[in-house]
Design an enzyme around this catalytic site. Structure first.
Site, PDB file in Angstrom:
ATOM      1  N   ARG A 171      48.301  21.004 -12.582  1.00 18.35           N
ATOM      2  CA  ARG A 171      46.885  20.934 -11.666  1.00 18.35           C
ATOM      3  C   ARG A 171      45.280  20.452 -12.582  1.00 18.35           C
ATOM      4  O   ARG A 171      45.463  21.649 -13.722  1.00 18.35           O
ATOM      5  CB  ARG A 171      46.111  22.062 -10.844  1.00 18.35           C
ATOM      6  CG  ARG A 171      44.573  21.825 -10.238  1.00 18.35           C
ATOM      7  CD  ARG A 171      44.426  22.468  -8.901  1.00 18.35           C
ATOM      8  NE  ARG A 171      44.851  23.558  -9.269  1.00 18.35           N
ATOM      9  CZ  ARG A 171      43.806  24.928  -8.316  1.00 18.35           C
ATOM     10  NH1 ARG A 171      43.786  24.510  -7.532  1.00 18.35           N
ATOM     11  NH2 ARG A 171      44.554  26.209  -8.872  1.00 18.35           N
ATOM     12  N   ASP A 460      40.751  34.097  -8.215  1.00 23.31           N
ATOM     13  CA  ASP A 460      40.105  33.538  -8.882  1.00 23.31           C
ATOM     14  C   ASP A 460      39.039  33.085  -8.860  1.00 23.31           C
ATOM     15  O   ASP A 460      37.821  32.836  -8.229  1.00 23.31           O
ATOM     16  CB  ASP A 460      41.255  31.971  -8.711  1.00 23.31           C
ATOM     17  CG  ASP A 460      41.502  31.251  -7.687  1.00 23.31           C
ATOM     18  OD1 ASP A 460      40.250  31.371  -6.744  1.00 23.31           O
ATOM     19  OD2 ASP A 460      42.022  30.599  -7.219  1.00 23.31           O
TER      20      ASP A 460
END
Length: 565
Positions: A171, A460
């Site tokens: 990613r 996160d």
């Protein structure tokens, strides 16, 4: 690898490195690789910036009351049942359990050794893009792909196990993030283009030769034209190094509200590069608040009440699965962010039961796979998916004619802030939780740590964004707690002071008060509306400017004299 560009063209003219390349990474950031970065930047960065500007225009329209809807001009794409995505790529047929995490060396080794189908190596939400982390992540993936990765620590030596390793999916950073450490013609490069280009240039042919391919997860997109930009980059990149078009595959995270209305168009825009779509819970909630922030009727309650069973979330999931399976690509489920609770067996079992329940919901809804943040959760996810999904996926599973047809999802279904049977409320405990998570994560991010365990959950950037955006929304609209207290900037500031005092008191020696004080400044800026109701689109954009001032090495970076290649 020889340069894919004509030698008569001085591609590197105008390319400036503002931080050193570590000795163990020089082969990855070779003149040829940086020429590849520069060419992609010059070809596509203008379009990237135009698309980012278009986001601002669309937000102004939403602020004025023009809510997201399905585009009438692309109805022909949605209504045409004859087109599909490509045949599933090697190593991506069965994705029933995917592990995700940052690209530090220990994580990469542990992920490669995990009993999962695929591993999403993350340069985005779970990574702080210090120059060290960006470069080190590329080194670690390069070594892992070739089976040469190892790590020796005072306590343990980490090695790759002699077994089948998960298929790697990378990613890159989202379109909104740039990288200050490489400029091309005076412009900082796109973080996403940089991450993609270095990984692809150095690994694509090796991966294909070994039965896999260059596979990606694409984050944070708000328009199908942003997916079309990636598609154009993929086509040019493959042509440049001599790979067939369609070798690259990309799964798109539908983690913004505008993208939820464009799922068919996003798959269509990627054409033969599509590998499906993914449901991203926390980023999607963040985007829901952010997109509709100017309107009081869209206030959400405490984040713990906004589950995937909330009607507007369930509608999003149903539409994603139906869209993917109509187009014969994967519909991936969301994250189990739990960390095993080793010191409390009863609490751990309760948490595991929640994971099992969530994974059961996903597989019965029709998802083809799911995410876990910790290797210990893989077996729990596998047990559920293996029981209810005997094949490699559910893409071609026929609709059960004995069941009543599902309701067609409308724009109103996607926009309803209802949380269903849950009691919709805002509590002081919820405010404090948002502050603790937001501050804890911000402080860690400033130290170069992009994912952090808080209360046995792996937090996160997405969860930090939800936390500060909820505070902003509640203050902006004068929401009240269950006790009738109006949520104001002063009230939240008071609670921030109380919460940070406890965090400093409980912190270990490495977490100095100054670090939390800096975190408070940035977090409050993102969580408290400005004088004119301003809202920061991304908390990490301001934070990035802070960390990119520091020296490279360790977990931070510092400014270096610019040196031309």
């Amino acid at each position: 690898m020889p340069s894919p560009f004509p030698q008569s063209v001085d591609v590197l003219a105008g390319v400036v490195l503002k931080a050193p390349i570590a000795a163990n990474a020089k082969h990855l950031y070779s003149p040829e690789a940086l020429s590849f970065v520069a060419t992609l930047h010059r070809t596509f960065n203008k379009q990237r910036l135009a698309l980012l500007a278009a986001r601002e225009t669309e937000q102004q329209r939403r602020d004025a009351g023009h809510f997201p809807d399905f585009f009438p001009e692309t109805a022909f794409i949605r209504d045409d049942a004859t087109w599909t995505g490509p045949v599933l790529a090697p190593g991506l047929e069965d994705r029933r359990v995917e592990i995700t995490g940052p690209t530090d060396r220990k994580m990469v080794i542990n992920a490669f050794n995990s009993d999962v189908a695929t591993y999403m190596a993350d340069f985005e939400d779970s990574s702080t893009p210090t120059w060290f982390n960006v470069v080190d992540g590329q080194v670690n993936l390069y070594d892992a792909i070739r089976g040469t990765i190892s790590l020796k620590t005072p306590k343990k030596t980490y090695l790759l196990a002699d077994k089948r390793h998960p298929t790697l999916i990378v990613r890159p950073r989202g379109w909104h993030l740039h990288d200050n450490h490489i400029t091309v013609d005076g412009e900082p490069v796109s973080g996403g283009i940089l991450d993609f280009a270095i990984y692809f240039f150095n690994n694509a042919k090796y991966l294909v030769a070994n039965g896999a391919g260059p596979y990606f997860y694409l984050p944070k997109m708000e328009h199908y034209k942003e997916a079309a930009l990636w598609n154009a980059i993929f086509c040019q990149a493959q042509s440049a190094i001599g790979l067939p078009i369609g070798t690259i595959r990309a799964t798109v995270l539908i983690e913004t509200l505008p993208a939820a209305f464009q799922m068919d168009e996003i798959i269509y825009s990627l054409r033969q590069h599509s590998a499906g779509l993914n449901c991203g819970r926390w980023d999607y909630i963040f985007s829901f608040i952010k997109s509709l922030r100017n309107h009081k009727e869209f206030i959400l309650p405490d984040r713990s009440q906004v589950t995937m069973k909330a009607p507007f979330m369930a509608s999003y999931v149903q539409l994603l699965i139906e869209t993917c399976h109509k187009r014969q690509v994967h519909a991936m489920g969301g994250m189990a962010a739990l960390i095993p609770i080793k010191d409390d067996a009863k609490a751990n079992e309760a948490a595991m039961n929640n994971v099992r329940s969530d994974k059961l919901r996903e597989v019965l809804a029709g998802h083809d796979g799911t995410w876990v943040a910790h290797p210990a959760l893989a077996v729990e996810a596998y047990n559920i998916f293996n029981k209810h999904m005997p094949g490699p996926n559910q893409i071609f599973k026929p609709v059960d004619a004995s069941l009543p047809p599902k309701k067609k999802i409308t724009a109103r279904d996607l926009l309803s802030p209802s949380v269903g049977d849950a009691k919709s409320e805002v509590t002081e405990a919820g405010i404090r939780t948002n502050i603790a998570i937001g501050l804890g994560y911000t402080e860690a991010w400033l130290r170069g740590i992009g994912c952090v365990p808080i209360n046995y959950l792996m937090e996160d950037a997405a969860t930090a964004e939800v936390s500060r955006s909820q505070l902003w929304q509640w203050i902006r609209h004068g929401a009240k707690t269950t006790n009738g207290k109006v949520i104001t900037a002063d009230y939240v500031s008071q609670l921030v002071g109380e919460v940070v005092g406890g965090l400093i008191k409980d912190a270990k020696a490495r977490n100095a008060p100054e670090a939390y004080n800096q975190a408070v400044s940035y977090f409050k800026k993102g969580a408290i509306p400005g004088r004119n109701g301003e809202y920061d689109n991304f908390l990490t954009l301001d934070l990035y400017e802070e960390i990119s001032k520091k020296t490279a090495g360790g977990r931070g970076v510092a400014a270096f004299g610019a040196s031309k290649l």
